[in-house]
Design an enzyme around this catalytic site. Structure first.
Site, short mmCIF file in Angstrom:
data_model
loop_
_atom_site.label_atom_id
_atom_site.label_comp_id
_atom_site.label_asym_id
_atom_site.label_seq_id
_atom_site.Cartn_x
_atom_site.Cartn_y
_atom_site.Cartn_z
N SER A 124 0.82 -1.22 0.00
CA SER A 124 0.00 0.00 0.00
C SER A 124 0.85 1.26 0.00
O SER A 124 0.29 2.35 -0.10
CB SER A 124 -0.94 -0.01 1.19
N HIS A 158 -2.40 -2.65 -6.46
CA HIS A 158 -2.91 -2.30 -5.13
C HIS A 158 -4.43 -2.42 -5.09
O HIS A 158 -5.15 -1.59 -5.63
CB HIS A 158 -2.46 -0.86 -4.82
N GLU A 170 -5.22 0.11 -7.98
CA GLU A 170 -4.25 1.15 -8.33
C GLU A 170 -3.01 0.43 -8.90
O GLU A 170 -2.46 -0.45 -8.24
CB GLU A 170 -3.90 1.93 -7.05
N ASN A 208 -2.95 6.27 -0.78
CA ASN A 208 -2.58 6.43 0.63
C ASN A 208 -1.85 7.74 0.92
O ASN A 208 -1.82 8.18 2.07
CB ASN A 208 -1.79 5.22 1.11
N1 3HC Z 1 -15.26 -8.83 2.78
C1 3HC Z 1 -16.14 -8.95 1.79
N2 3HC Z 1 -17.32 -8.30 1.74
C2 3HC Z 1 -17.61 -7.50 2.77
C3 3HC Z 1 -16.74 -7.32 3.86
C4 3HC Z 1 -15.52 -8.04 3.85
N3 3HC Z 1 -14.61 -7.91 4.81
N4 3HC Z 1 -17.31 -6.45 4.71
C5 3HC Z 1 -18.50 -6.10 4.19
N5 3HC Z 1 -18.67 -6.73 3.01
C6 3HC Z 1 -19.81 -6.65 2.11
C7 3HC Z 1 -21.04 -7.19 2.81
O1 3HC Z 1 -21.10 -8.59 2.72
C8 3HC Z 1 -22.14 -6.52 2.05
O2 3HC Z 1 -22.33 -7.21 0.82
P1 3HC Z 1 -23.77 -7.34 0.18
O3 3HC Z 1 -24.13 -5.99 -0.31
O4 3HC Z 1 -23.52 -8.32 -0.89
O5 3HC Z 1 -24.67 -7.84 1.25
C9 3HC Z 1 -21.55 -5.16 1.68
O6 3HC Z 1 -20.13 -5.30 1.84
C10 3HC Z 1 -22.05 -4.10 2.63
O7 3HC Z 1 -21.73 -4.53 3.95
P2 3HC Z 1 -22.61 -4.18 5.24
O8 3HC Z 1 -24.04 -3.99 4.82
O9 3HC Z 1 -22.32 -5.18 6.29
O10 3HC Z 1 -21.99 -2.86 5.79
P3 3HC Z 1 -21.82 -1.44 5.14
O11 3HC Z 1 -22.94 -1.09 4.22
O12 3HC Z 1 -21.52 -0.60 6.28
O13 3HC Z 1 -20.52 -1.58 4.22
C11 3HC Z 1 -18.20 -1.47 3.86
C12 3HC Z 1 -19.32 -2.07 4.72
C13 3HC Z 1 -18.33 -1.97 2.43
C14 3HC Z 1 -16.90 -1.95 4.45
C15 3HC Z 1 -18.35 0.09 3.89
O14 3HC Z 1 -18.42 0.53 5.22
C16 3HC Z 1 -17.23 0.81 3.21
O15 3HC Z 1 -17.20 0.93 2.00
N6 3HC Z 1 -16.25 1.31 4.02
C17 3HC Z 1 -15.09 2.00 3.49
C18 3HC Z 1 -14.10 0.98 3.01
C19 3HC Z 1 -12.84 1.62 2.48
O16 3HC Z 1 -12.68 2.82 2.42
N7 3HC Z 1 -11.91 0.76 2.05
C20 3HC Z 1 -10.63 1.19 1.59
C21 3HC Z 1 -9.68 1.13 2.73
S1 3HC Z 1 -8.11 1.72 2.28
C22 3HC Z 1 -7.35 0.42 1.57
O17 3HC Z 1 -7.84 -0.67 1.47
C23 3HC Z 1 -6.00 0.70 1.05
C24 3HC Z 1 -4.93 0.11 1.91
O18 3HC Z 1 -3.73 0.27 1.23
C25 3HC Z 1 -4.84 0.71 3.27
#
Ligand code: 3HC
Length: 302
Positions: A124, A158, A170, A208
């Site tokens: 990342s 990424h 990315e 990031n």
């Molecule tokens: N793995 C797979 N699917 C997941 C999951 C996981 N760990 N967590 C949630 N989901 C899926 C659920 O199963 C659900 O799927 P569905 O629509 O098929 O039922 C869908 O996501 C929505 O989940 P929930 O209804 O339980 O919860 P939310 O609506 O609150 O969504 C979230 C959860 C998708 C995680 C949402 O809160 C979100 O988009 N958060 C921001 C995530 C983000 O910004 N990610 C990037 C992080 S930075 C990164 O990765 C870069 C690295 O380098 C640091």
């Protein structure tokens, strides 16, 4: 199946959240056989049970037939060591965010993998150029044609967490990355159902370098007592329509990962605006890593 990427078998190194997610989208969307390796059998078990759960959820929601789910699951197999990856056309490394660990892994690829394989890292923030240099076997000049060919197969790919949900990959080019590696990696990410953006190899790339200072600033607001954790998160969720507040997101990414990335930004640029918050450092000192181990800015029932 489009073979523009030419990947007939994928290797994934690391069966954590990212590695498991990459294995799943590759098997389900790109429909390629995936061989996954992790030195912890426990981690592999946990990762595969998440794959089963996610496939079952898609079937229960009518998005996937049970035959398609079974086919996807059958495409994922576990191997015991790197030797098991010797025939893959591409490997995606998704181990923890440590340069020495990644250098060691990429140094072993030249001996273990076939010479045409694309060597991708899901890092990342770490320099892809440094990782590419480490892929050249000791004793071989980095400037030699052979050395450049090996390093030319290294690329940053990424993915974002949770991989099955987030639509972006990315793509990061090291100084050494070849055009062919870039094009085939882009085609593979698209086959996995992702939209691809490209970035130069700078600390944190685009994602990031923008996200972590935002999270760090939110932690500094908490540290200074400007607002409660709930009010900081609610402000961004309801005021800016972010799916999660920055402190929730930090817990979700992992506080150790956030600190590692923030340090890479700070050390890689020398710019004081990237100095990690003392509270973030202390929370990692306390081994409060967020959701993954149950305690971060919030408590989780794991
Ligand atoms: N793995 C797979 N699917 C997941 C999951 C996981 N760990 N967590 C949630 N989901 C899926 C659920 O199963 C659900 O799927 P569905 O629509 O098929 O039922 C869908 O996501 C929505 O989940 P929930 O209804 O339980 O919860 P939310 O609506 O609150 O969504 C979230 C959860 C998708 C995680 C949402 O809160 C979100 O988009 N958060 C921001 C995530 C983000 O910004 N990610 C990037 C992080 S930075 C990164 O990765 C870069 C690295 O380098 C640091």
């Amino acid at each position: 199946m489009s073979l523009a990427h030419g990947i007939r078998t994928l290797g994934v190194l690391g069966a954590g959240q990212m590695g498991t997610g990459i294995a799943l989208v590759s098997a389900l969307r790109a429909k390629v056989p995936v061989l996954i390796h992790d030195r912890s059998p426990e981690q592999v078990k946990k990762g595969l049970s998440l794959v089963d759960k996610l496939l079952a959820k898609d079937v229960s929601k009518g998005r996937l037939t049970s035959d398609d789910a079974k086919d996807a699951r059958d495409r994922i197999a576990v191997v015991d060591d790197l030797k098991g990856l010797r025939d893959v056309d591409m490997v995606v490394e998704a181990v923890s965010e440590s340069l020495p660990l990644k250098q060691k892994i990429f140094a072993s690829f030249a001996a273990e993998l076939k010479p045409e394989a694309i060597l991708a890292t899901n890092t990342s923030s770490i320099s892809i150029t440094k990782i590419a240099a480490a892929a050249i076997p000791e004793g071989l000049s980095t400037a030699s044609k052979e050395g450049q060919t090996i390093a030319g197969r290294v690329v940053g790919l990424h993915f974002f967490n949770p991989v099955p949900v987030m639509k972006l990959v990315e793509l990061i080019s090291a100084l050494q990355t070849s055009e062919d590696t870039l094009n085939r990696s882009r085609a593979f990410a698209i086959a996995c159902g992702k939209q691809v953006t490209t970035s130069k190899d700078v600390p944190g790339f685009v994602s990031n370098a923008l996200l972590m200072p935002f999270i760090n600033e939110a932690i500094m607001h908490l540290e200074k007592g400007i607002a409660t954790r709930e009010d900081i998160d609610t402000t961004l969720k309801l005021g800016m329509n972010h799916p999660m507040g920055p402190l929730q997101l930090a817990d979700f990414i992992g506080l150790d990962t956030c600190l590692a990335i923030q340090k890479t930004l700070y050390e890689g640029t020398g710019d004081s605006k990237y100095r990690p918050s003392v509270l973030l450092e202390r929370m990692v000192d306390a081994q409060w890593y967020g959701r993954k181990n149950g305690k971060g800015f919030y408590d989780y029932d794991n």
